[in-house]
Design an enzyme around this catalytic site. Structure first.
Site, short mmCIF file in Angstrom:
data_model
loop_
_atom_site.label_atom_id
_atom_site.label_comp_id
_atom_site.label_asym_id
_atom_site.label_seq_id
_atom_site.Cartn_x
_atom_site.Cartn_y
_atom_site.Cartn_z
N LYS A 34 0.84 -1.21 0.00
CA LYS A 34 0.00 0.00 0.00
C LYS A 34 0.88 1.26 0.00
O LYS A 34 1.74 1.41 0.87
CB LYS A 34 -0.91 0.02 1.23
CG LYS A 34 -1.79 1.27 1.27
CD LYS A 34 -2.82 1.20 2.39
CE LYS A 34 -2.33 1.73 3.71
NZ LYS A 34 -2.22 3.19 3.78
N ASP A 61 -3.41 4.29 -2.09
CA ASP A 61 -4.35 4.79 -1.07
C ASP A 61 -4.30 6.32 -1.03
O ASP A 61 -3.77 6.91 -0.11
CB ASP A 61 -3.94 4.17 0.28
CG ASP A 61 -4.82 4.60 1.44
OD1 ASP A 61 -5.96 5.04 1.21
OD2 ASP A 61 -4.35 4.48 2.59
N LYS A 63 -7.22 8.23 -1.71
CA LYS A 63 -8.56 8.70 -1.31
C LYS A 63 -8.99 9.93 -2.10
O LYS A 63 -9.22 11.01 -1.53
CB LYS A 63 -8.60 9.00 0.20
CG LYS A 63 -8.19 7.83 1.09
CD LYS A 63 -8.34 8.17 2.57
CE LYS A 63 -7.94 7.05 3.48
NZ LYS A 63 -6.48 6.78 3.52
N ASP A 66 -13.07 14.89 -5.21
CA ASP A 66 -13.09 16.13 -5.99
C ASP A 66 -14.32 16.08 -6.90
O ASP A 66 -15.14 15.17 -6.77
CB ASP A 66 -11.77 16.22 -6.80
CG ASP A 66 -11.33 17.67 -7.02
OD1 ASP A 66 -12.20 18.49 -7.41
OD2 ASP A 66 -10.14 17.97 -6.83
N THR A 125 -12.08 6.57 10.19
CA THR A 125 -12.22 6.07 11.56
C THR A 125 -11.73 7.09 12.59
O THR A 125 -11.97 6.93 13.78
CB THR A 125 -11.48 4.74 11.76
OG1 THR A 125 -10.18 4.87 11.19
CG2 THR A 125 -12.21 3.60 11.11
N ARG A 217 2.50 -1.78 11.18
CA ARG A 217 3.43 -1.98 12.29
C ARG A 217 3.36 -3.35 12.94
O ARG A 217 4.37 -3.81 13.50
CB ARG A 217 3.22 -0.87 13.33
CG ARG A 217 3.72 0.47 12.84
CD ARG A 217 3.13 1.61 13.62
NE ARG A 217 1.68 1.70 13.39
CZ ARG A 217 0.89 2.59 13.95
NH1 ARG A 217 1.40 3.46 14.79
NH2 ARG A 217 -0.40 2.62 13.68
O1 C5P Z 1 0.72 0.21 11.33
P1 C5P Z 1 -0.74 -0.02 11.11
O2 C5P Z 1 -1.09 -1.47 10.85
O3 C5P Z 1 -1.60 0.60 12.18
O4 C5P Z 1 -1.03 0.76 9.74
C1 C5P Z 1 -2.24 0.67 9.12
C2 C5P Z 1 -2.26 1.41 7.81
O5 C5P Z 1 -3.63 1.60 7.48
C3 C5P Z 1 -1.63 2.80 7.82
O6 C5P Z 1 -1.14 3.04 6.50
C4 C5P Z 1 -2.79 3.71 8.12
O7 C5P Z 1 -2.64 4.98 7.57
C5 C5P Z 1 -3.94 2.98 7.44
N1 C5P Z 1 -5.26 3.25 8.01
C6 C5P Z 1 -5.58 3.01 9.35
N2 C5P Z 1 -6.83 3.25 9.83
C7 C5P Z 1 -7.76 3.72 9.00
C8 C5P Z 1 -7.49 3.95 7.67
C9 C5P Z 1 -6.19 3.70 7.21
O8 C5P Z 1 -4.73 2.58 10.10
N3 C5P Z 1 -8.96 3.90 9.47
#
Ligand code: C5P
Length: 239
Positions: A34, A61, A63, A66, A125, A217
């Protein structure tokens, strides 16, 4: 779907070389990476081309949100880059989503390629019920609003939505099997929560209806990242 196909690894870095290092490290274990706005704004489309040259797929990603003409042209640009999946905000409205979907269909037919998966973001979220009411002036329950926007996306011809794992079950039961659900906010029981407040385990998220799990992560920050990835795959292998 194979466990490996379900996992999308988030490249949450801003430097080209750092992103390529992550892809190199995981290329034997991950099919799709991603790219978000941080990385794309920093380094541009060359990162997508390089990942494709390495034989891997990209979820872009960005998003888009427009007017319909601009989003349709952005959708076409994403399709020309050959990305596997990208997203738009459903709050851009029905006409915007429909124009993007139709533009993609036309392009894909002309090129005789699979249409990139077009995914809608419903409500971020980071917006909670209070912000929905007080800041966006939307006076319905979050769940109702997410359902409404997912329905709008499906009618406009989108392939699915990004959803919190908590909404996955409702979306799956309401919109059926073919409608894709992409869920971030995934944490195995053994991983730190970091800044995720309502995370769900990979197994539970797939059981609730998720097709794709966006993971960052919980894999990349582990002392043994490939081992962590394998544990996650094992956890969902029988689903
Ligand atoms: O490290 P982690 O697993 O939390 O990263 C999740 C990924 O998903 C990041 O790129 C974050 O920006 C994205 N994301 C998120 N929650 C959302 C939408 C996108 O963590 N509601």
């Amino acid at each position: 779907m194979e466990p490996r196909e379900r996992i999308i690894l988030a490249l949450d870095v801003s430097e080209y070389e750092d992103a390529i290092d992550v892809v190199r490290k995981f290329r034997g274990h991950i099919d799709t990476f991603k790219i978000g706005s941080e990385l794309f704004t920093s380094v541009g489309p060359r990162i997508i081309k390089e990942i494709h040259l390495m034989g891997k797929k990209v979820f872009l990603d960005l998003k888009f949100h427009d007017i319909p003409n601009t989003v349709a042209k952005s959708a076409l640009a994403a399709a020309k880059l050959g990305v596997f999946m990208f997203n738009v905000h459903t709050l851009g409205g029905f006409a915007m989503m429909k124009h993007a979907a139709e533009t993609l269909t036309r392009f894909s037919l002309e090129q005789n390629i699979d249409r990139p998966r077009l995914i809608g973001v419903t409500i971020l979220t980071s917006i909670n019920q209070d912000a929905l009411r007080d800041e966006l002036s939307v006076n319905v329950r979050m769940n109702t609003q997410v359902k409404h926007l997912a329905g709008l996306a499906q009618r406009a011809g989108l392939d699915g939505v990004v959803a919190s794992p908590e909404d996955a079950e409702m979306i799956r039961s309401r919109f059926g099997k073919g409608f894709l659900i992409v869920t971030p906010g995934i944490r195995p029981s053994w991983a730190a929560m970091d800044d995720q407040k309502r995370a769900m385990t990979p197994r539970k998220a797939v059981q609730m209806g998720a097709d794709y799990l966006v993971i960052g992560r919980a894999v990349t920050s582990q002392p043994d990242p490939i081992g962590a990835l394998k544990r996650i795959e094992d956890e969902i292998s029988d689903l």
